[in-house]
Design an enzyme around this catalytic site. Sequence first.
Site, PDB file in Angstrom:
ATOM      1  CG  ASN A 157      80.991 -73.863  12.335  1.00  0.00           C
ATOM      2  OD1 ASN A 157      81.454 -74.788  11.770  1.00  0.00           O
ATOM      3  ND2 ASN A 157      79.960 -73.193  12.455  1.00  0.00           N
ATOM      4  CE  LYS A 180      88.765 -78.499   1.404  1.00  0.00           C
ATOM      5  NZ  LYS A 180      89.193 -77.755   2.420  1.00  0.00           N
ATOM      6  N   PRO A 181      89.417 -80.811   5.600  1.00  0.00           N
ATOM      7  CG  PRO A 181      91.003 -81.016   7.194  1.00  0.00           C
ATOM      8  CD  PRO A 181      90.484 -81.651   5.966  1.00  0.00           C
ATOM      9  CB  ALA A 182      88.143 -75.431   7.611  1.00  0.00           C
ATOM     10  N   GLY A 233      79.228 -75.817   5.031  1.00  0.00           N
ATOM     11  CA  GLY A 233      79.905 -74.532   5.056  1.00  0.00           C
ATOM     12  C   GLY A 233      78.799 -73.567   4.668  1.00  0.00           C
ATOM     13  CB  SER A 234      79.243 -70.447   3.048  1.00  0.00           C
ATOM     14  OG  SER A 234      80.135 -70.408   1.759  1.00  0.00           O
ATOM     15  CD  GLU A 255      74.945 -77.903   8.824  1.00  0.00           C
ATOM     16  OE1 GLU A 255      74.463 -76.926   8.330  1.00  0.00           O
ATOM     17  OE2 GLU A 255      75.504 -78.271   9.406  1.00  0.00           O
ATOM     18  CB  CYS A 289      74.881 -73.005  10.299  1.00  0.00           C
ATOM     19  SG  CYS A 289      75.319 -74.687  11.172  1.00  0.00           S
ATOM     20  CD  GLU A 386      75.359 -68.087   8.147  1.00  0.00           C
ATOM     21  OE1 GLU A 386      75.878 -68.265   6.984  1.00  0.00           O
ATOM     22  OE2 GLU A 386      75.057 -69.136   8.953  1.00  0.00           O
TER      23      GLU A 386
END
Length: 488
Positions: A157, A180-182, A233-234, A255, A289, A386
């Site tokens: 995001n 390590k990006p998404a 992330g989640s 986070e 978030c 969420e």
Amino acid sequence: MPLDHPLLFKSLCYVDGHWLHSDDGASIAVHNPADQSVIGHVPMLGERQITAAVDSAQRAFANWREQSLENRAALLRRWAELILQHQEDLARILSQEQGKPLAEARGEIRYAASFIPWFAEEARRLYGQTIPSHIPGAQLGTLKEPVGVCALLTPWNFPSAMITRKAAAALAAGCTVVVKPAHETPYSAFALAQLAEEAGMPAGVFNVVLGEPQMAMETLVKDARVRSVSFTGSTRVGKLVLQAAAEDVKKVALELGGNAPLIVCADADLDHAVQVALDAKFQTSGQDCCAANRILVERPVYEEFLQRFAKAVRGLRVGPGHDERNQIGPLMHQAALDATAARVADAIEQGARLLAGGEPHALGGWFWQPTLLADVTDAMRIYCEENFAPIAGVRAFDTLDQAVAMANDTEYGLAAYICSNRVDVVHPLIRRLDHAMVAVNGTKFTGHPIPFGGMKASGLGREGGTEGFEPFVETKYFCIHHQGQRYS
Ligand SMILES: O=CCCC(=O)O
């Protein structure tokens, strides 16, 4: 995509100063969420190549930690200058792979750049202490030392800012990193690596890898040489990261998710409160978030607020991010669209009043109409989960005690918002909310100098601000006995 600096669109991982394909040719397609077109294919590295990135970061650490502060700071500042110089290209890449409107993408790039000079400068103040001695003749003190190799696991995001918020602190402290990006948004990460290289970052200091998500996470987090893991992330995945990191007792910063309340008190300027609700809920298409998912409005102004808010929500313009007029982009996946449809249906079935939207958008694909539901209750999924979507739920309250109870009735504790002009209301509310960041009468609260993070299931540790160094430094204590002295 036409870019002023075409090298910023890289389809390769970056390890030890080299641009890499995967050894076995494995790759994955990256889609533009606005039309599902394929932007490009990026390598999915295997375990061996991801471990090689840790090798390279480990080798580079010895030299990077010994650099003078001035050298590290100058290099980091150069990186930030290049990011700002190429912000338009970076924003286009970001908007294309993430879907957010260009204006928001430009804002994210400036936000991303802002962390770098701030941490470069703040590293001068990584002070140790001298400690008055309890041991006759001994000298005591502490040093702040870089932990070593850090794994930075970042979300889709905010594909640029979440990398620099972590990396700037780690690098300025003297650590080396493997990012390590998404896999949905790797191009922003590769572009940052390209600019790091152009800034003169030594090989191995800043690496970017991609791989099958669980394998990549486990390879990095379970490598004993990785001494700190910072994840955004989640909450579900955050718990897995925490478990994996427990094996070697690594430092961990998490986070995670949020379910932010916005409390609108009867004394608030209602037009301003509507603008706050609009910004706090609908930026990044609600995929944030910090999005205000539970809007709690004091009963005397409830219907009037709903009327004005509904008008504003209906006025939001939806469409692909590259069209400057659009304010709401697509959702990230088909799964996000399905979850949104299910939450809206659940709320309506349980008696919520639909005041705007409520359907997939006529543009099709992964676009959803900005949606407003009134009279939501804590039995509804839109309220207690969420929701990463442009769907807002509003509920009335009668007393401030009730508003606090509603606001705190969530496993999360990240952001909270208040609209009120009464100091005797605002101050007690700030103290009573179990949320780590409280914004009053506005939505702009993040930035480089503030401690961003959450309590409860929203995370551990803080990013940004002086606290942002903590995951990346160790406090080393020393005790120098003067010869001939004994502890008695
Ligand atoms: O979604 C995560 C971070 C958002 C922000 O830094 O404003």
